[in-house]
Design a protein around this motif. Structure first.
Motif, short mmCIF file in Angstrom:
data_model
loop_
_atom_site.label_atom_id
_atom_site.label_comp_id
_atom_site.label_asym_id
_atom_site.label_seq_id
_atom_site.Cartn_x
_atom_site.Cartn_y
_atom_site.Cartn_z
N ALA A 1 25.82 44.78 32.05
CA ALA A 1 27.18 44.33 31.74
C ALA A 1 28.04 45.46 31.21
CB ALA A 1 27.12 43.20 30.72
N GLY A 2 29.24 45.58 31.79
CA GLY A 2 30.20 46.58 31.34
C GLY A 2 29.96 47.98 31.87
N ASP A 3 28.92 48.19 32.65
CA ASP A 3 28.60 49.52 33.16
C ASP A 3 29.69 49.99 34.14
OD1 ASP A 3 27.23 51.31 35.40
OD2 ASP A 3 26.06 51.55 33.55
N GLN A 4 30.39 51.06 33.79
CA GLN A 4 31.53 51.54 34.58
C GLN A 4 31.10 52.05 35.96
OE1 GLN A 4 34.68 51.15 34.06
NE2 GLN A 4 34.37 50.23 32.07
N GLN A 5 29.94 52.69 36.04
CA GLN A 5 29.48 53.20 37.33
C GLN A 5 29.16 52.04 38.29
OE1 GLN A 5 26.35 56.09 37.17
NE2 GLN A 5 26.20 56.25 39.39
N ASP A 6 28.48 51.02 37.79
CA ASP A 6 28.16 49.86 38.63
C ASP A 6 29.44 49.12 39.05
OD1 ASP A 6 25.51 50.51 38.42
OD2 ASP A 6 24.98 48.87 37.09
N ARG A 7 30.38 48.99 38.12
CA ARG A 7 31.68 48.38 38.46
C ARG A 7 32.36 49.16 39.57
NH1 ARG A 7 34.67 47.19 32.79
NH2 ARG A 7 33.56 45.29 32.31
N LEU B 1 42.79 40.79 50.24
CA LEU B 1 41.69 41.02 49.31
C LEU B 1 42.24 41.68 48.07
CD1 LEU B 1 38.71 41.31 48.41
CD2 LEU B 1 38.61 43.40 49.79
N GLN B 2 41.98 41.07 46.92
CA GLN B 2 42.34 41.64 45.63
C GLN B 2 41.07 41.80 44.83
OE1 GLN B 2 45.27 39.05 43.92
NE2 GLN B 2 46.52 39.08 45.76
N ILE B 3 40.91 42.95 44.20
CA ILE B 3 39.71 43.26 43.45
C ILE B 3 40.12 43.72 42.05
CG2 ILE B 3 37.59 44.65 43.39
CD1 ILE B 3 38.28 45.26 46.42
N GLY B 4 39.43 43.24 41.03
CA GLY B 4 39.77 43.68 39.69
C GLY B 4 38.64 43.41 38.71
N THR B 5 38.93 43.70 37.46
CA THR B 5 37.96 43.49 36.39
C THR B 5 38.53 42.48 35.40
OG1 THR B 5 38.86 45.38 35.17
CG2 THR B 5 36.99 45.81 36.64
N THR B 6 37.67 41.99 34.54
CA THR B 6 38.07 40.96 33.59
C THR B 6 39.12 41.48 32.60
OG1 THR B 6 37.23 39.26 32.10
CG2 THR B 6 36.27 41.44 31.89
N LEU C 1 44.40 33.48 38.80
CA LEU C 1 44.23 34.51 39.84
C LEU C 1 45.01 34.16 41.09
CD1 LEU C 1 40.42 35.30 39.52
CD2 LEU C 1 42.29 36.85 39.00
N ILE C 2 44.98 32.88 41.46
CA ILE C 2 45.69 32.45 42.65
C ILE C 2 47.19 32.62 42.47
CG2 ILE C 2 46.28 30.44 44.06
CD1 ILE C 2 43.33 29.56 43.61
N ILE C 3 47.70 32.20 41.33
CA ILE C 3 49.13 32.33 41.05
C ILE C 3 49.52 33.80 41.01
CG2 ILE C 3 50.92 31.99 39.30
CD1 ILE C 3 49.42 29.31 38.64
N LEU C 4 48.76 34.62 40.30
CA LEU C 4 49.07 36.05 40.22
C LEU C 4 48.92 36.71 41.58
CD1 LEU C 4 47.35 36.99 36.85
CD2 LEU C 4 49.80 36.76 37.30
N GLY C 5 47.98 36.23 42.38
CA GLY C 5 47.78 36.79 43.71
C GLY C 5 49.02 36.64 44.57
N ASP D 1 32.26 40.81 35.13
CA ASP D 1 32.61 42.23 35.22
C ASP D 1 33.61 42.54 36.32
OD1 ASP D 1 30.75 43.83 33.30
OD2 ASP D 1 29.44 42.34 34.24
N VAL D 2 33.42 41.94 37.49
CA VAL D 2 34.28 42.21 38.65
C VAL D 2 34.66 40.89 39.29
CG1 VAL D 2 34.42 43.33 40.92
CG2 VAL D 2 33.15 44.44 39.08
N GLY D 3 35.92 40.78 39.70
CA GLY D 3 36.39 39.60 40.41
C GLY D 3 37.06 39.98 41.71
N LEU D 4 36.82 39.17 42.73
CA LEU D 4 37.46 39.36 44.03
C LEU D 4 38.15 38.07 44.42
CD1 LEU D 4 34.37 40.77 44.16
CD2 LEU D 4 35.30 41.55 46.31
N VAL D 5 39.35 38.17 44.94
CA VAL D 5 40.08 37.01 45.46
C VAL D 5 40.44 37.33 46.90
CG1 VAL D 5 42.08 35.51 45.22
CG2 VAL D 5 41.00 36.48 43.17
N MET D 6 39.93 36.51 47.82
CA MET D 6 40.17 36.72 49.24
C MET D 6 40.94 35.55 49.81
SD MET D 6 36.40 38.04 50.13
CE MET D 6 35.65 38.18 48.52
#
Length: 129
Positions: free
Chosen positions: A42-48, A67-72, A13-17, A85-90
Motif C-alpha cells: 500500500a502506498g508504494d510509489q513504484q508499484d503505483r 480512460l482516466q487514471i488516478g490515485t486516491t 468520479l463519474i461527475i468529475l469525468g 491506491d489507483v483508480g481507473l474510470v473507463m
C-alpha cells in the motif's frame, strides 16, 4: 458504510469525468467501468507508477472511448473511502464493447502480468447510464 462511501466515490468520479476534455467524445449513454486497486505494498510509489504506466497502454484497445487514471484523494470525511491506491474510470458505448475490451489479449496480458501480481484487492463497478 464502506459500500455507501464507495458509491459516493464512484458517482464523484463519474461527475468529475464529465469535466475533462475527452468528454466531447463521450456518448450520452453507455457504461462506466470503474476499477479500484489496492496494492500489495500500500502506498508504494513504484508499484503505483507501474500500474499507471501499463494502464495508459490500454488506451489502444478498440471500443474504449475514454480512460482516466488516478490515485486516491486523502480525506478526513468518514464517508470517503480513501483506502485504495489507483483508480481507473473507463467509458464504453455498450456492453458488447466492454466485453470485447475485457477479453482483448492486451487487457488480459496487463491483468495477468501487472495488476494481479501487484494487487491485494481489485474492486470493479460497472454503471450503465
Amino acid at each position: 458504510m464502506k459500500h455507501l462511501s464507495g458509491l459516493v466515490l464512484l458517482f464523484s468520479l463519474i461527475i468529475l469525468g464529465g469535466c475533462t476534455s475527452t468528454a466531447d467524445r463521450a456518448p450520452s449513454h453507455g457504461i462506466k467501468h470503474i476499477v479500484l486497486v489496492w496494492l500489495n505494498n500500500a502506498g508504494d510509489q513504484q508499484d503505483r507508477s507501474t500500474l499507471i504506466k501499463h494502464s495508459e497502454e490500454l488506451r489502444s484497445i478498440p471500443g474504449l472511448i475514454d480512460l482516466q487514471i488516478g490515485t486516491t484523494v486523502l480525506s478526513d470525511r468518514k464517508i470517503v473511502d480513501d483506502s485504495f491506491d489507483v483508480g481507473l474510470v473507463m467509458t464504453f458505448a455498450d456492453q458488447k464493447s466492454m466485453d470485447e475490451y475485457i477479453n482483448d489479449p492486451l487487457h488480459q496480458k496487463k491483468v495477468k502480468t501487472y495488476f494481479a501480481p501487484l494487487s491485494r484487492k481489485i474492486l470493479i463497478y460497472d454503471i450503465q447510464y
